[in-house]
Design a protein around this motif. Structure first.
Motif, PDB file in Angstrom:
ATOM      1  N   TYR B 317       3.036  -0.768  12.074  1.00 51.74           N
ATOM      2  CA  TYR B 317       3.792  -0.046  11.000  1.00 51.74           C
ATOM      3  C   TYR B 317       5.111  -0.045  10.849  1.00 51.74           C
ATOM      4  O   TYR B 317       5.708  -0.431   9.730  1.00 51.74           O
ATOM      5  CB  TYR B 317       3.246   1.311  11.022  1.00 51.74           C
ATOM      6  N   GLU B 318       5.866  -0.205  12.059  1.00 52.61           N
ATOM      7  CA  GLU B 318       7.373  -0.284  11.936  1.00 52.61           C
ATOM      8  C   GLU B 318       7.617  -1.694  11.465  1.00 52.61           C
ATOM      9  O   GLU B 318       8.540  -1.848  10.513  1.00 52.61           O
ATOM     10  CB  GLU B 318       7.856  -0.183  13.348  1.00 52.61           C
ATOM     11  N   THR B 319       6.912  -2.615  11.729  1.00 50.55           N
ATOM     12  CA  THR B 319       7.241  -4.164  11.486  1.00 50.55           C
ATOM     13  C   THR B 319       7.120  -4.225   9.873  1.00 50.55           C
ATOM     14  O   THR B 319       8.041  -4.654   9.264  1.00 50.55           O
ATOM     15  CB  THR B 319       6.585  -5.069  12.149  1.00 50.55           C
ATOM     16  N   MET B 320       5.931  -3.339   9.524  1.00 48.39           N
ATOM     17  CA  MET B 320       5.354  -3.612   8.131  1.00 48.39           C
ATOM     18  C   MET B 320       6.497  -2.895   7.020  1.00 48.39           C
ATOM     19  O   MET B 320       6.861  -3.235   6.038  1.00 48.39           O
ATOM     20  CB  MET B 320       4.163  -3.012   7.808  1.00 48.39           C
ATOM     21  N   GLU B 321       6.896  -1.771   7.664  1.00 48.47           N
ATOM     22  CA  GLU B 321       8.105  -1.010   7.038  1.00 48.47           C
ATOM     23  C   GLU B 321       9.237  -1.895   6.624  1.00 48.47           C
ATOM     24  O   GLU B 321       9.848  -1.959   5.661  1.00 48.47           O
ATOM     25  CB  GLU B 321       8.463   0.063   7.798  1.00 48.47           C
ATOM     26  N   GLN B 322       9.794  -2.654   7.687  1.00 44.09           N
ATOM     27  CA  GLN B 322      10.770  -3.217   7.496  1.00 44.09           C
ATOM     28  C   GLN B 322      10.750  -4.294   6.864  1.00 44.09           C
ATOM     29  O   GLN B 322      11.488  -4.741   6.122  1.00 44.09           O
ATOM     30  CB  GLN B 322      11.377  -3.776   9.015  1.00 44.09           C
ATOM     31  N   VAL B 323       9.368  -5.189   6.965  1.00 42.11           N
ATOM     32  CA  VAL B 323       9.352  -6.122   6.124  1.00 42.11           C
ATOM     33  C   VAL B 323       9.160  -6.001   4.705  1.00 42.11           C
ATOM     34  O   VAL B 323       9.774  -6.544   3.657  1.00 42.11           O
ATOM     35  CB  VAL B 323       8.107  -7.021   6.619  1.00 42.11           C
TER      36      VAL B 323
END
Lengths: 287, 356
Positions: B317-323
């Motif tokens: 989720y963190e990665t997706m948020e950032q992306v």
């Protein structure tokens, strides 16, 4: 006596001069650097200050000597070590390569009488020795190979030259002290050019091999580093390949869509389907 | 004045060559014409002819004849006072004795004394007393002064052949001084020429025993020593009294004609070095990166193992948020719908343009 001088100054002066001249002629001074042959009406009778090996300087011989005035003539001959320079000779080695050789010989007149009979003057002696030296050098050096020509001293070749030259020179009352090659040069023109060419190509070859060696070493260093890195990665990531796959995917998304180290990626538009896993909760599906 | 100068010159003339003011024009015109053999000072032609056969005869005789002519003609107009004449002679003789028997030898010099041409002894530095000039003669020789001879190089190339049959252009200096002055004076006819020839011969002999590379660099000092030793040995063989102080190679280069090729070698060496340097830099970078990444992975993996599922989701989720926070998103509801794609693109470019 004084009365005579007073009364006849001119006569007494003439007398004094005659006496002085006679004295000077009868007692010639022979310096340390010369030897002298006394010739009486063309026939050599005595030698003063003749060279003897090992005799120290200042021993009897030089200095005041005697000769009969008018009847005897004094031929002065150098006692020192003299030199004769050879004209430059082209020497052909046994393997048919040419070399220009410049040699010199040092000699001493050890038998002034014989030298006087054979050559008369020192200049003539030199003129006669020069061609002999040249031909001896050419003969001896022509018996050896090119490589040995470059350093004839080491092979004792110059000793041979000296011995054979001495044999001839002793007929002139001359002892050869030393024969030496002053220079050995390649003749101008094609031999010199080909030597230059071979030097040049040898250098080019060297330059290439140095470059190739450098590249080889560089490649080896790089490959070693790559292997080292792979080993490090494998040791670490191999512990859980599945997690590595996930972890690396996350990194990859980040670097692709966000950019690393401040680098902006190309603008991206993402089209998501509501069925996407990320939007799973977005649809408000019942639990 | 005439008397003094006349006697002085006469005294000198006895021992030096006849080069004083006694040229034919200087004899005052009182000389009898050559045909007049009857005068008291006229030369009997017979004597003159015979004297000319021996070397010192004619010059001395000739000179005396002329000086006599001058004396009896122009020198004594009347009978001069005899005592002046005698005193002048005595004074001159005394001066002569002093000047020719006392010699000051500088600290760097030695005085080689020869008595009637025969070597007698050598004067050490200081004041030395010898017999006067015609008997003893002193030749001062500078023994401490180190002379040098420059050989090779210069305008014409002095090429020597090396052991590997290459040519080398070499320039060097030989420094020498006189060890035994009497040997130096009496043994060698042409000492300086001898030194030059011996130097060239020795250098050539040594160079022909080494390779080009050695001669140009690594073994220069070695070569210098060898040349000096060889020279000393040869010169000692001549009993020359010369001491070789040293040989210095100033320059040892390939001949001009092939210099470019040698420069290429140097360039190649530098290239090779730079390849290796680059490779080393790459290696450092790549290994450091590998270590950094694997360590980072290890750290995360430690934590992941404690709670795999949660960590995995969190990271996702963190990665997706950032992306997804950074990119333009379009969500398409149903299949078969063609969205109007360029719209957000245009909006953004407009925004960018106004910002600038």
């Amino acid at each position: 006596m004084t009365g005579f001088i007073r009364n006849r100054p001119i006569v007494s002066a003439v007398l004094a001069v005659v006496v002085l001249v006679l004295l000077g002629m009868s007692f010639p001074i022979i310096p340390e650097t010369q030897q002298a042959v006394v010739v009486r009406f063309g026939k050599p009778v005595r030698i003063y200050n003749e060279y003897e090996p090992g005799r120290p300087i200042g021993a009897a011989g030089a200095g005041i000597n005697f000769r009969l005035p008018f009847a005897e003539e004094l031929v002065r001959i150098d006692k020192r070590v003299l030199d004769v320079d050879m004209q430059t000779q082209q020497v052909l080695s046994t393997d048919q390569r040419r070399l220009q050789v410049d040699a010199f010989a040092r000699y001493r007149i050890v038998d002034p009488l014989r030298m006087y009979i054979r050559a008369r003057t020192e200049d003539q002696l030199k003129e006669q020795l020069r061609p002999i030296l040249g031909s001896e050098v050419r003969n001896e050096l022509g018996k050896i190979e090119f490589a040995a020509l470059l350093s004839p001293e080491r092979q004792g070749i110059m000793d041979n030259v000296r011995t054979s030259l001495n044999r001839i020179a002793s007929q002139y009352g001359v002892q050869i002290v030393d024969v030496r090659i002053k220079r050995t040069d390649l003749p101008d023109g094609s031999p010199l050019e080909s030597a230059y060419d071979s030097m040049r190509t040898a250098r080019e070859q060297e330059a290439r091999s140095i470059r190739a060696q450098g590249m080889k070493q560089a490649q080896i260093i790089q490959a070693q580093a790559d292997a080292e890195a792979a080993k490090t990665y494998a040791a670490s990531f191999g512990r859980d390949p599945d997690f590595y796959d996930f972890y690396r995917a996350m990194q990859s998304y980040r670097s692709t869509f966000i950019g690393e180290n401040g680098k902006q990626p190309a603008p991206t538009t993402v089209i998501l389907s509501p069925q996407n896993d990320y939007l799973r909760e977005f649809t408000g599906r019942p639990r | 004045m005439n008397i003094l100068s006349g006697w002085g010159a006469r005294a000198r003339g006895l021992f030096v060559d006849n080069k004083g003011p006694w040229g034919p024009s200087g004899s005052g015109g009182d000389e009898p014409p050559p045909g007049d053999g009857g005068g008291p000072w006229g030369e009997p032609p017979r004597k003159r002819g015979r004297n000319s056969s021996s070397e010192p005869g004619p010059t001395l005789d000739d000179f005396l004849r002329r000086s006599r002519a001058r004396f009896s003609g122009g020198g004594f107009p009347g009978r001069p006072d005899a005592s002046i004449f005698v005193w002048a002679v005595i004074a001159l003789v005394l001066l002569w004795l002093v000047f020719t028997s006392v010699h000051s030898i500088a600290p760097a010099q030695r005085g080689v004394v020869s008595r009637f041409g025969r070597y007698s002894y050598t004067l050490q530095p200081g004041v030395g007393i010898t017999l006067p000039s015609p008997i003893d003669r002193v030749k001062k020789v500078d023994v401490d002064n180190i002379r040098s001879a420059d050989l090779g190089g210069g305008t014409d190339e002095d090429l020597m052949l090396t052991g590997d049959q290459n040519l080398i252009d070499i320039a060097y200096t030989v420094r020498w001084n006189i060890r035994t002055p009497e040997l130096y004076l009496f043994q060698l006819a042409e000492p300086e020429q001898t030194i030059n020839q011996v130097a060239e011969s020795a250098m050539r002999a040594v160079i022909s025993g080494v390779t080009l590379r050695d001669a140009m660099g690594d073994r220069r000092a070695d070569i210098e020593i060898q040349v000096a030793e060889t020279m000393q040995r040869i010169l000692d063989g001549y009993r020359s009294g010369i001491q070789i102080q040293g040989v210095a190679i100033k320059q040892a280069d390939p001949p001009d004609a092939v210099n470019d090729a040698f420069k290429q070698v140097t360039a190649a060496q530098q290239d090779a070095k730079s390849y290796i340097n680059q490779a080393n830099a790459y290696a450092l970078q790549i290994t450091a990166k590998a270590q950094g990444e694997s360590t980072a992975f290890d750290k995360v993996y430690e934590q992941y193992r404690l709670a795999p599922e949660v960590t995995r989701r969190r990271m996702y989720y963190e990665t997706m948020e950032q992306v997804l926070g950074k990119v333009d998103k379009t969500i398409v509801e149903a299949p078969g719908v063609t969205p109007y794609l360029p719209l957000p693109q245009i909006q953004r470019t407009e925004k960018k343009g106004s910002a600038q």
